[in-house]
Structure formats: structure tokens, C-alpha cells
Design an enzyme around this catalytic site. Structure first.
Site, PDB file in Angstrom:
ATOM      1  N   HIS A 186       8.224 -24.518 -10.952  1.00 29.47           N
ATOM      2  CA  HIS A 186       9.094 -23.692 -10.097  1.00 29.47           C
ATOM      3  C   HIS A 186       9.377 -24.112  -8.728  1.00 29.47           C
ATOM      4  O   HIS A 186      10.564 -24.117  -8.388  1.00 29.47           O
ATOM      5  CB  HIS A 186       8.512 -22.244 -10.126  1.00 29.47           C
ATOM      6  CG  HIS A 186       9.378 -21.383  -9.584  1.00 29.47           C
ATOM      7  ND1 HIS A 186       9.123 -20.914  -8.189  1.00 29.47           N
ATOM      8  CD2 HIS A 186      10.316 -20.467  -9.852  1.00 29.47           C
ATOM      9  CE1 HIS A 186       9.957 -20.024  -7.863  1.00 29.47           C
ATOM     10  NE2 HIS A 186      10.649 -19.902  -8.750  1.00 29.47           N
ATOM     11  N   CYS A 243      23.421 -33.159 -17.433  1.00 25.63           N
ATOM     12  CA  CYS A 243      23.137 -32.350 -16.561  1.00 25.63           C
ATOM     13  C   CYS A 243      21.553 -32.194 -15.881  1.00 25.63           C
ATOM     14  O   CYS A 243      21.070 -31.206 -15.262  1.00 25.63           O
ATOM     15  CB  CYS A 243      23.333 -31.023 -16.359  1.00 25.63           C
ATOM     16  SG  CYS A 243      22.739 -29.964 -17.977  1.00 25.63           S
TER      17      CYS A 243
END
Lengths: 876, 876
Positions: free
Chosen positions: B453, B830
Site C-alpha cells: 500500500h 498498465c
């Protein structure tokens, strides 16, 4: 349409034996007729003729030649029209019986079959023809019958007087006139043609199409019709109808049984208005029923039935249930459908058929669904048992068991000491629970998927197990299990786990015990003689190896060495190794693990007596070995004389976000090479010890897990080679071994060419390979897999049936590239799919050398491999 | 060997400009000579000639023609022998200077260059010839010099008297005689041949081979030699040697600078025995140094240097550092090496070269390593700063920042309010920390990998970040950070994170600030005009979208909608949705999320002003949104008026073993379709709102994550289509949108043909695809990736450089199958690899339509895409 007469076929004409012409029923009747089974004469209207008739009407299509065809059945005979699609369960219009009765010929009929019977046959004709052809609501007609029965104060039409029957017939005719606007047709040929046309048109109704397409029928499925002489069970003398079975459904044991009803037609004996009699005396006596069985009232009829059954079995290569009619003491066979049978009975049947010379061994082998063999290997809940489910989960390990609820392994062990059967219920299990799992009869966990610890161990132990029963809630402190409907169970209450269906049931259940000898053993022997691929077992411990030998495997395809470390006596040494701060400390712990592991290998090799054994080096992430609870950590800290904070810190350090994709397998070897070195040494020393006294020398196969790059293999190979040279130097002996890899990452599959240059075998771990190809954790997928399969997102659970389009392509790529780079490379599969028949067939197609699965699934694999060999040989 | 004379090349012969003949130095000297740069005359002995000489000796190979070649250099001249391999850093023997001095010609030399100079030149010849050819230990000779300096009480030989110099020369000759057993050779031709032969033989020494092979030289790498007329910096009049730079190393700004030492040879000016002077007056004055610069003492020399520099730049297409000698006031250029320059300077240099017409734009684009652009985009620690590392981890987000340690997001926010820069230090971060991360200047976490994260968010924010700094230990209660060497830091202490190198440093560091205009902007403009592929940014929020626009992207390639839910005001509604017991409750929460999400999309679309925006529907497992600590759970329970046990239970239910492979992505849609329906509606309503007032209409691209089967796409497509029809019905407007999939499981890649039939675009998520192909969790791999790369198991970290052999093959398969099934399908990438130049080039080769990466990496992608287009066009 002048050729129409030629387009009907006589049932005795061999051309009518083709189901593509006559449909399933027609072709079977024709074949039985050919065999000499007493099938009433009849003609078949093949698919194309019926189709034409549906389009153009019976008059156009059938005239003027139908009557000539019917003449062959005999004049003045009553006829039945029955439908015959290519597959019986595609439906088709209901049979119309007794066609040909008119007011005019009724007296003659009465003279032949009796007054009552003739009246009843006429009424029945109006009933079925009226409903099937003229479009009258069948219920209206039935109500007229029931009203009459009520008025007469009797229960069935058999009890009506002739007078009542006449009034009833008048009522029917009157109702028919009122509803249809015309009197009931009084020409047999008209009755017949209208019945045929109605059947042909009914087949084309949209609702009928939808219904059969739902059962898999193609859009252009056709219908054949059979116009057949009636055998009259409603007739004077010894007449009636029934159904005969020639085996016991549950066991497959030969033996005539069934039901028969005198003065009855068709399936009346099954309808329950009157009580039928049994066919055989033995069955009647066994059930304690008074009265006479058919065998007693008409022994010739049962004798004829026995012979008809045997004829059909011989001629058609299977055991059939036979629908029959007796007309004035003469047997007529009206239909035959494959006998219903349990999975166990199926094996008995095919073995008996082979022994009777009715089918070949190859046919027998192809006839059995390998997955059904599970029922031979594990206790099953009796199908007749009334199930009271208290929770559903994943069918993690097949078989069923009943026992008292225990919530701890300790409780399971202490009750086992008293010979009390228990079901161990846990949120999930961990390696410390293993002894309790050994002691329990069944296992239930709230969490986990098909590869959870509980599931894997249970399958290895052959222990019935359901995992992921998320709809129950445990309160371990209170010792209660609360199920979704609110019911509460306490420790000691009896429940049942059905590991074959993934259910937990309240109370005990009646069981069918496993049987792996007899017919099963015979079939297995044929399978072994037929298959090309070797079948090995996944076996981790000496105990597993013994189970595997009992299942007559060709070797061990996967020995997961980590299982050996979970033993209570070893886990703490393992933990010391993991918590070691220096290489020296680690080596110290490994030195103590070495003799333990060597001992296991010695035992394993001795049990396997020269059969191939593939040993996989340590695979799981190290944190799996560490204690999970604070209490256990404190205990370990005391034992190791370390601060507990140290252990907590180390455990935290080792924690992983995605253990499946973490520091495991060969990755352990790159960062802590000492572990694999110890394992290699243990293997080599065990080999030398065993080979010094064994007759068949062991050539161990060492397997490196989770590789994704050839360089990993080269690194490990160099280290193992060095250990081998060391051991040779120390002992003066020569070591022979093979080194291979487990292909379980997509990259390993893509780079199989590189790998095969270094590896002498490649074993596909399709569990992990499936997980990684789909990006789907098997443990976590349990929660939504059912939705996924039900919504057709996946045609099947890819963890049960190998995904040929994705994972299968990787296997194909890998096997081609591997063989191209190294034609001698041995290819195998060691995931759960090795026990899945379709996957085994795919392995045969790819030319794999072996499959390896849990010992309890090896019979399935053996049969599947035999089938695969037969099918591939046949080019199918 | 009669042809030997023909085998030498004059430096002025164009054939000697080929580095494959003359080596790097030789070819460059030859080219400079061609350009008219004053390079002393010389001959080249090409690779093959030197190789022959190494095998057969100089006498055999060179005689009798060498002297003829040397005659062209002029009689009685002194010569230097220098080595010239194909690449300068492959080494080669040291230069031997001043060849040709003998006792006999010394007086003539003294008459020409001066008595002192001649004596020193002779001494230097014995020094370098003795060491390089006769095998004398160079240090022994140097000790003789130092002894003499000490005796004379001076610091350098320049200060020795002529008498001292004579004694020193005698000492050298005596030592030579003693060591070698013969006097120093007194024939210039003998000196030269021996020097050439020694160089040729030295090249073949095993140690030399090993050394150059370690630098990448092939086993058969050759050596060329240059015999060149000496330019004498030791000479009467204005003589000396120096090195000239034509740009400022740090910035690339043009400007002459460098060092010069009078009465010196070779690199004496760099050796530090005497203090050199600066070249230019401006530099001297800026540094406050007294005395005269070369510009002041000999303005013509610096003018000549300036022109020589410009000539070289024009002719050789780059800026070089020039080594020069001035002999009696005349400039001679001895060597040129590409000018050292910082990454930023490199861009300035190529742009200036284009503007000067020295190179083309294409050459400029190919000259810059795209990865080096990072230095333009983020503050960097000044290379001259003394680094004091306190911990190492993964370079998770580039750039550097200094600030006060804070251990909580709240502290970061409150200090930010006072404009105090902070470094947020956490074990790991979770969504609740995001506002604190916004407030901090840098981020440091103990745990986590490149996709943790912390890392993902930091890259999105452009926040310098180091993760996985496992060698520090935090005590949050005590508010301390303890590093591996025992040093303790407290909250408020200043540290620096270097996210480009993955280091934490004690104290503040001097920084170089980013610069994205000027030359950088010019280069980017050229890149944009050259590239074929579009470059989009991954941007999740309106704020990200603004950053992306600032970077001039072609659109948004990946908008992760989940980021929108982590906002403090929304997370609890999201949690209510997740904890809902019924579909109605869930819809209730979703109804409240709808306007929030729609608002985000409206803003996003407005910012992007008609550029393409690809919105990925919810991807992460739901448990990521739930509170993690008991306190937070209690808080949520109070807010939702639920028992905390309920929340704990639900959180436990949602927990997963391997979240990466769990219930996420499209799997959410199959079990909870309402979520995607809400998201689709939010997108459609936002589109209509924006299009009602915007000039460029938005055609949104909706992307389904984590698919592995075509049926998943069909199911979601049907639902989204239904939402679109609903919205159209409600509003009367027409909706246009595109639906695509993210290919990030190996299975999706294999089944790309199926997917492309339903999808209008396919975007490769190479992060997840790499994880699954390798079976390697990026978050967990951080721990051993360094070992893996160091041991060469992986040539590079596959999360940084796309693994072409494995993951790349899947991309190849997928793009081929996708395009075959649907030639119009748009292909993009991506993952993080979209910012990796080699991966971008691979995408160009596969004909992808776009790459999408974090906004801060888009400049890299733009340049890489331009390079890829040029290279693919050139067929390289």
C-alpha cells in the site's frame, strides 16, 4: 407419397435395429425381437416418416399403404402407439393403447377376452385417445371414473360390476361427444392414423421442444413411432402386467425381483391403485408377505422371464429392467430399460457380464465411471437414509462417518482410547492437530478450502472430511456448535459428516461399508493389464506408504517431506532451525533433524521395496512451522530459553501477505541452502543403508518444488551433487539418483525446454499450476466456486477437472518443449487432478509416463488410465 | 611477413577512423585529425597486426618496414606508444612516452627543449619504459626519485637543479643496468619495437584477459596500438599539459573549464604533485583563486581549445573532455573522452547539440537513457553530500526528502499545518493513513514490497518512499526508531529518505531540485512527435488526474476506483456496504456511495477534457476496506449500531489466505453484482453530466479486472449494458462507452482470443501477470529478490524489467490471439513495466496501442516509446 408403405419397417426387420432410424425404444424392441425375446409384433414409423407426417398429415403421408403394413400384424388385433425418440428422456407423446375397439367389434372382443375386460379396454381407449388425440382434458375423464367408483362404493375399476362398467363406458362416450362435437370414431384405421398424426404433431409443439432441448436434445431431434400389437394383460385367464429386475439394485447380485399385477395393463403394477404381487417366492418370504408371488402362481412365467432377462443381457450387453405382460399365461416383453444400479452394483454387473461372455473386458472397463469407485473405498451413507442437514461445505475427503462432536484433538484422542467414535470440529486445523485427526472418525472445519491443511491431511488419511462449513458458528469456550437454522449442538452430541457430498447431518446415519475385493478387485486387475501409464501415490510418511502399497500402486510420485517435520517430537527442532540466528545454529538444528528424516526415508524405501519413490524437498513457507498462539510461543520460548518477544518478532518477520506466492519451494534453497543439503544427505544415507540389505536397489528421485527459472535448478543441482560426492567419499559407495523438478508455475511450463536440459523428470503440480494460471487461491475460492460453477462461469471447478483450455495448454506446451529439449525426460502429474478421469485421459494424450494421486484415489486413476489407453488407442 | 609495412595505418588515413580497426582511442584520434583538430601525427597498428606481433614478436612481424612508416612522423622525433582496445574501459598496457631519447641524442634534445626538460624527459622514458617493457618495478624507480627530492629538500622534480637532475638520471641508468643486466637501450628503433611488442604481449596475459572479460569484453577482444609523435609539454617557452571540459558537469551548461599545468606531460595536471591553474578567468574569479588562469596567461591557447571542443562536438556528435598539451605555445590534442555529465546535463547537452546542428533529433532521443529522466522529476540528494545510512530497503518511490520523524499520520498532519517537513515512519501503511501520507514529505516503512500500500500510494503521490527497511526496529509506544548499528532516533529527529536508492539517512541532505522545463521540455516535445504509442497515466483521483495533465499525458489508462473509497468520509459507507446482511442493505449503502463516485468521475472527466479515461471497476478484496484494529472495529460498531462481535465475525469471514488470488476483481461481480452496477451507473451519469456542457465528449472505457474466462466478461457486460439502457431510458440521452478487460492472469493471456471477441480493449496488468506467472508475490519477494538477482537466478528483478522469456511470451501469445479474433481490439499495458524502457520497446514490437504508468513515470515512457519507435522502424 406413393412410397409411404415402404417407409414403415417391421419390428422384425433388422433395419429397424438402428436407433438412428427407430429411436431408442424401437431399436431395442427390434433387437430383442431379433434375439428371440417374445416382443409383440409391430411396425416402426422411422424419424423421417414421422417428420413428414407432422408436416403433411397422416392421410397424405401414410395412405394408401399403411393398412398393408398393419395387415402383417394380424387382422382384428388391438394396437398400441408408442413414441421412440433417439434418447428416451427426450420425452415424446404418451402411449395410446387398445386402438381398434369400436362399438361394432366390442362383442367379438368380449367373447375373446371376457366381458369386463372388453368394457374396461374400450373405456381405457377412450381415455387415452381422447386425451392424446382429441384434446380432451384427461382429468375430466378420470373424474367420471372416480365418480362412478364412489357411487359404486369401490376402490378400483376392477371391483366395478359389468353393469357399472357399461354405464361408465356410456358416460365416457357421452362426454366425448359433448366435448368433441362428434361421436368417438368407429373405424380402427381412423383411430390409428389420428393417433399417429397427433403424436407426430405433438412432437413439434414448442413446449415439447423446449423441454427436450433442456435435456440436451438437438433442435432437429426426430421422433419415431411404434404401432404394435397389444399384449392384453386385461384378458381372461392368467393375465396381467409387471416389471422384472434381474439384479439387486444395491449390490448388483443376480436375482429376479419385481412387481406384477393381474388383470392390468402397462405400468398399472407401479401405479399403486391395487397392490401388486412380488415376482419370486424368496423375496416374498424374506419380506414376510403372505399370498402368492408370480413364481408361485405361474412358475412358467417367471422361468420365461429369467430366460428373457438372460437373452437381453447377452444380446444387448447389459442388464435391463423388463416391462412385461402376460396374456392368458403367455409372456410378452413390452420394453426394457437399463437396470438401475448403485455404483457398486455397476462393477459387479460388468464383471458378471464379462464372465458370462456377454461383453469384453475392454467394454467392461469403459462402462464404469472411475469416479464412482469412490463408493467402494469409503463408507457411504445409505441412499435410503433420511438426511437432516445442519451445514454445507466443501466435499474435502470422501466417505461418511458418524460420531460424537469433539472440539479438540485431545478430546478425540481420549474418546478414541475408549473406542468412542468422534467427529472433530474445528475452525481450521494446524499441524498440531494431526494426532487428533488420526483419532477421529470424521472431520469438520468452518474455514478452509480444498487444499487447506484439514482437507489435505484428511484425504491422505482417508478420513471423511467437510471443510468451509461457513454456515455454522462455533463457540469453543461454551463447547457449542450453532447451525444456520438456529439449532444448537453440544460436545458429545452425535452428528454425521458426509465427505462425499460436503454435508454435515444431525444424528447418526446408516452406512454402506466399503468393499474392495470381489468384482472390484477383478476389474482393477483388468485395468492394470490394460493401462500404459504408471499410477503412483502421493505418500508422505511410512504409514501413507503402507496404505499406498495396500492399493497396489506403482510407486510414490510425491513424498512431501515437510509432513515429516510436523510430528510432535520434531516440530520444535524444526522451529529451532527456523529461528536460528546464524548459519551454525541452523546447521546444529539440521544435524538433529538429519537422523530423524533419514530414519523416515529408510522405512519408506523398505516399505516400497524398490518401487520408484519421488521425494520432494521442503516446500512450504517456514512460518507454517512456527507456533501460532501466544501460549505456544511462550512454551517454545521457555524450551529454547529465548525471550518470547524474540519468537514473536521472528514470526512477524516471516509472516507473508500471500504465502502461496512467497518464500517457499526452491526459494528456500536459494536463501538457506543448508536445508536441502540436509535433506539430500538424509536421502542418500537412507538409500545406502537400505541398498546394503535390500534385493531391489532404490534409485531415489529428488524433486525440486516451485521452480520458475532454469538457473534455480542448476544451483540446487550443484549443491545436491556436492552432497552426493561427499557421501560417496565418506562411505566409499556409489550413489545413483535422479533429479527432477515440479512444474507448478506458468513460467516453469513456458520454460520447460530449459528445465528439461537439467532435469531428468518433470512432475506437473496441477494444483498450484491451476491456482497461478487462474490467479485463484484454492483455499479462498471455496467461498464462491459454487456460484461460479452454477452460473456457468467455469464449466467445472478447475481444481476438480483439469482446465484443458488454460492449464491444459500449459501442460501441452511444457510437455512438447520438455521432450524436444530432452527426449528422455520422464513426465508425470502429481496434483489432485491425477485422480480425475478426464485429466488422466488428457495426460495419456500428452504421452505422460505416470500420474500420482492420493492413495485412496489410485483405483480411480488406474481405471481412468486404462480407459484413456483404450480410447487413445481407438483414436477417440 | 613482407606485407607488414602495409599493415600500419597513418592516423590521417580515413581507414584508421574505424574503431574495429584502430580501437576506440585510435579511431577517435583519427577522426579528430580528419576534422582538423591538431592531433600529433602518428601511425596505428591495427588489431590483427598487434595480435600477430603478440604471437610472433615485433622483429618478425614489423621488420623491415616499420621504420619507413615511422619516417612519415619525422626524423629525430620523440614518440609515445598508447594502447587502443575497442572499448576504452577494457584496459590495455600503460602508455610509454618519450621513446627515442638516447645518451647520444640527449644534447640535441636539450638544445631544442632546454637542458632541464631534456634530462627530465630521459628520466621519464627510463621510468615508463623500464616498468612497461623491461619489467622493473615502477615503485623502485619512483623511490629513487623521492629519495632525490628529499635529499634536495624540494617537493617536485621541477624544483630540482640541473645537477640534481643529472645525478637522478645516472641513478636511473645505474638501477636499470643492475636490474636488467644490460644498459638502457641506446637505439630509438629498438626502444620502439620493444615497447610495441611488450604492449602486444601484455594484452595476452591471463590476468589482463580476466580483468577485461569482467568488464564485458569478448574472449577474442583485440588491441590496437598507436605510435604517435610526442607533443612536449616539457619544453622551453609556454609549454604544459591539461584537460579541458566544455560543459558544466552538473547542469550541462556550456562553458570552458578545466586544469592546466605548465611544464608537464600527460595527466600531470591531475596528479596533484603541483597545483595546476584553471583554464578560464571567470572560473578562477568565481572560486576566488589568485594568480593567472590559462586564459589570462595565454588567451590564444584557450581560444584554440574552444574551437577544438566545438570541432570535436560537431564532428563526433557529442561533447568531449579534451586532453591537451601546449608545446612552445602551440596546442596539441592528445585524447578526447565523452564529457562526464549528470543525468540532467545529458539532456541539456543533446538538446544543445541538436540546436547546433551537430546531431539529429532522433540521435538526441536515442542518446538519453529514459530511466535517467527520474532525476529531472524528483528532488535528488546532491551527489557530493556525505551519506550516513541508517537503513536499507526497497526503492519504492523515487526522489529524496528530509524531515522530522513522525510515527503517526496525525502527527504528520499537525506538523504540516505548521509547515514543518516530516518523514512518516510506519511498520506498514493502510488506507486510513492516506491523509497523513499527503501531509508528509517522505515515507519509510519497515515491511512491505514494491506493491505494498505504502509503495503504490507513494508513487501515485510522487512522494519519496522506502519500504521494507527490515533492519530498523520501531517502538511506537516509546516513539523510537532503532537502527541496525544500534543508533536510536526519536520522534522529531531529522532523517532523510532516498526513494531512488532505497536508503534512509541520518540528518538532512543537500538536494538538487527537479526541473522539467527547458531542455527537458524540448526533448519531451521531440519524443512526442516521434512515438507511435500513446502514453497514458495511472490516475485514481481528480488530484492524480491534475498531476497527469501537468505531465501532458494522452489520457488515463488506469483509474483504480477503489482509491476513491478509502477517503475518510466514504470508507464507513463502504464498510456498511460490505457488512450488509441483505441485498437491500447493500443497495442502500451503494445508493449513498453512488453520488460520491459520480462526483469523482465528473471531476475526473472535466479535468481530462475529452482525453481517454479507462476506469477499472472495483478490484481489491473487500477485507481491505474493513478496520484492522479492535479499536477501529469498536468505533465502527458504535457508528453502525451493531455488536462489535458481528464486525469481528464478518471480518474473519472475509479474511483470506492469499488475498492476491482471492475474492477480488471480477469475482466480486459474480457474487455481488450490485457493486459494479453502481459503478457503471456512476460512470454513465457522470458522462452525461459532463457531456451536457463539455465541448469534447467523453467516451468512457470501463475495464473489468482479473478475468480468467470469457464468460466472466459476458456476464458483467450484460449487466453493464442493462445499466446503460436504464440510464438511457431515464434520461432520454444516448450513451456511448467501451468495455474492456485487464489481462493479468496467465489464463486470460492464453484465452485472449475468447476475450477479444467481447472486449473492445485489453490492458495487460503486468504486475499481477508477473506475480502469477512466476508464482511470486511481489510484496513477499522483496525479502529475497536481492539474493536472487545477485546470484543470477533472475537476470533482473522481473517486477522492474519485464521478463520477456516468460511473461513476455504470454503477452505475445495474448496479443496475437486477441488481434486475430478481433483486429480492432486496442492493446495496452498498465503495469509498472509501462515505465520501464525495455518493456516499452517490447510493447512497440508487439504493436501495442498504448502504455500507461504512474504520472511521474510518463516522461520516461514517452521517451522510451519514442526510442522504441525509432529502433523498431530501423529494424533493430
Amino acid at each position: 407419397m406413393t412410397e409411404s408403405a415402404d417407409r414403415t419397417l417391421n419390428l422384425r426387420d433388422p433395419a429397424s435395429c438402428d436407433p438412428e432410424v427407430s429411436g431408442e425404444r424401437g431399436a431395442r424392441l427390434a433387437r430383442m425381437a431379433q434375439l428371440g425375446v417374445p416382443v409383440p409384433r409391430g411396425v416402426v414409423l422411422p424419424f423421417d416418416l414421422v417428420a413428414d407426417m407432422g408436416r403433411h398429415g397422416a392421410n397424405t403421408v401414410l395412405e394408401p399403404h399403411l393398412s398393408r403394413a398393419l395387415d402383417s400384424l394380424g387382422a382384428d388385433t388391438l394396437l398400441a402407439v408408442r413414441s421412440s425418440p433417439l434418447q428416451r428422456d427426450w420425452g415424446g407423446p404418451q402411449a395410446i393403447l387398445n386402438i381398434g375397439i369400436t362399438d361394432a367389434n366390442l362383442p367379438a372382443l368380449a367373447a375373446r377376452v371376457g366381458q369386463r375386460q372388453a368394457l374396461d379396454l374400450y373405456r381405457r381407449l377412450i381415455q387415452s385417445w381422447g386425451a392424446g388425440v382429441a384434446g380432451i382434458d384427461a382429468e375430466d375423464l378420470e373424474n367420471i371414473l372416480y365418480d362412478r367408483l364412489k357411487l359404486a362404493g369401490v376402490e378400483s375399476e376392477e371391483a366395478l360390476s359389468v353393469g357399472d362398467l357399461k354405464v361408465l363406458l356410456d358416460d365416457y362416450r357421452a362426454f366425448y361427444l359433448e366435448e368433441v362435437g362428434q361421436p368417438f370414431p368407429q373405424d380402427p384405421a381412423t383411430q390409428l392414423k389420428a393417433a399417429l398424426e397427433a403424436a407426430a404433431k405433438g412432437w413439434n409443439r414448442p413446449s415439447a421442444k423446449l423441454l427436450r432441448q433442456a435435456k440436451g436434445a438437438p433442435a432437429d431431434a426426430g421422433l419415431a413411432l411404434i404401432a404394435q400389437r397389444m399384449a392384453l394383460g386385461l384378458c381372461s385367464g392368467n393375465s396381467g402386467a409387471g416389471i422384472a429386475h434381474f439384479i439387486e439394485e444395491k449390490t448388483g447380485r443376480p436375482g429376479l425381483n419385481g412387481r406384477y399385477l393381474a388383470q392390468a395393463q402397462g405400468l398399472d403394477a407401479m401405479m399403486g391403485l391395487r397392490t401388486p404381487v412380488l415376482l419370486c417366492r424368496a423375496e416374498r418370504e424374506a419380506l414376510g408377505i403372505s399370498g402368492q408371488s408370480l413364481e408361485e402362481s405361474c412358475p412358467l412365467a417367471t422361468e420365461a422371464l429369467q430366460m428373457a432377462g438372460r437373452l437381453v443381457a447377452h444380446g444387448l450387453g447389459d442388464v435391463f429392467d423388463v416391462q412385461f405382460t402376460i396374456e392368458s399365461g403367455v409372456l410378452h416383453v413390452l420394453d426394457a430399460v437399463p437396470a438401475r444400479r448403485s455404483a457398486r452394483a455397476a462393477v459387479r454387473v460388468v464383471v458378471d457380464l464379462v464372465e458370462q461372455g456377454a461383453i469384453t473386458r475392454e467394454q467392461a472397463l469403459l462402462r464404469i465411471d472411475p469416479r464412482s469407485l469412490n463408493e467402494h473405498l469409503h463408507p457411504q451413507i445409505d441412499p435410503s437414509h433420511r438426511r437432516d442437514p445442519i451445514g454445507r461445505g466443501l466435499a474435502a475427503s470422501p466417505g461418511a462417518a458418524s460420531g460424537r462432536i469433539v472440539f479438540s484433538p485431545e478430546a478425540a484422542m481420549s474418546l478414541a482410547a475408549q473406542e468412542v467414535e468422534t467427529i472433530l470440529v474445528r475452525v481450521e486445523t494446524s499441524p498440531e492437530d494431526i494426532r487428533g485427526m488420526h483419532a477421529a472418525s470424521g472431520l469438520l472445519t468452518v474455514r478452509g478450502g480444498m487444499t487447506s491443511h484439514a482437507a489435505v491431511i484428511a484425504r491422505g488419511l482417508g478420513l471423511p472430511c467437510v471443510v468451509g462449513v461457513t454456515d455454522i458458528r462455533l463457540d469453543m469456550k461454551a463447547g457449542t456448535l450453532r447451525c444456520a437454522d438456529g439449532r444448537m449442538f453440544h460436545e458429545g452430541d452425535i452428528i454425521t459428516v458426509d465427505g462425499s457430498r460436503g454435508e454435515a447431518l444431525a444424528g447418526a446415519a446408516e452406512m454402506i461399508q466399503p468393499e474392495i475385493s470381489g468384482a472390484f478387485g477383478t476389474l482393477m486387475g483388468w485395468a492394470d493389464a490394460t493401462r500404459r501409464m504408471r499410477v503412483r501415490a502421493n505418500a508422505d510418511t511410512p504409514q501413507d506408504a503402507r496404505t499406498a502399497r495396500a492399493f497396489e500402486v506403482d510407486g510414490i510420485g510425491l513424498c512431501r517431506t515437510e509432513q515429516m517435520f510436523f510430528d510432535e517430537a520434531r516440530i520444535n527442532v524444526m522451529r529451532e532451525m527456523i529461528l536460528a540466528e546464524t548459519v551454525e545454529e541452523r546447521r546444529g538444528a539440521l544435524d538433529r533433524l538429519l537422523p530423524m528424516q533419514r530414519g523416515d526415508f529408510v522405512e519408506l524405501f523398505e516399505i516400497m521395496a524398490g518401487l520408484q519413490v519421488t521425494i520432494r524437498l521442503l516446500d512450504p513457507p517456514l512460518h507454517e512451522f512456527l507456533p501460532h498462539s501466544r501460549d505456544e510461543m511462550r512454551e517454545l520460548a521457555e524450551q529454547m530459553d529465548l525471550p518470547v518477544s524474540h519468537i514473536i518478532h521472528r514470526a512477524e518477520q516471516l509472516q507473508e501477505f500471500n504465502p502461496m506466492l512467497g518464500m517457499r519451494g526452491v526459494r528456500l534453497a536459494v536463501t538457506m541452502p543448508e536445508i536441502y543439503e540436509m535433506q539430500a544427505r538424509a536421502i542418500f544415507e537412507a538409500v545406502l543403508e537400505v541398498n546394503s540389505r535390500a534385493e531391489a536397489p532404490v534409485i531415489p528421485e529428488i524433486m525440486i518444488p516451485l521452480v520458475s527459472a532454469a538457473r534455480e535448478v542448476e544451483l540446487v543441482k550443484a549443491r545436491i551433487e556436492a552432497v552426493a560426492r561427499d557421501v560417496e567419499r565418506e562411505t566409499g559407495a556409489r550413489l545413483e539418483y535422479r533429479l527432477g523438478v515440479m512444474v507448478e508455475t506458468p513460467r516453469a511450463a513456458l520454460r520447460a525446454g530449459d528445465l528439461a536440459r537439467t532435469a531428468s523428470f518433470m512432475s506437473f503440480g496441477t494444483n498450484d499450476l491451476t491456482q497461478m494460471t487462474y490467479g485463484l487461491s484454492r483455499d479462498d475460492a471455496g467461498r464462491f466456486m459454487r456460484d461460479y460453477v452454477n452460473q456457468g462461469v467455469y464449466p467445472e471447478d478447475p481444481f476438480h477437472a483439469l482446465d484443458l483450455e488454460g492449464v491444459g495448454e500449459l501442460l501441452l506446451i511444457a510437455s512438447r518443449r520438455g521432450r524436444k529439449a530432452n527426449p528422455d525426460v520422464v513426465l508425470g502429474i502429481c496434483g489432485e487432478h491425477a485422480g480425475d478421469p478426464a485429466s488422466v485421459r488428457f495426460c495419456e494424450l500428452l504421452g505422460f509416463d505416470y500420474v500420482s494421486c492420493s492413495p485412496y484415489r489410485t483405483p480411480i486413476a488406474r481405471l481412468a488410465a486404462a480407459q484413456a489407453a483404450l480410447l487413445v488407442k481407438a483414436g477417440r
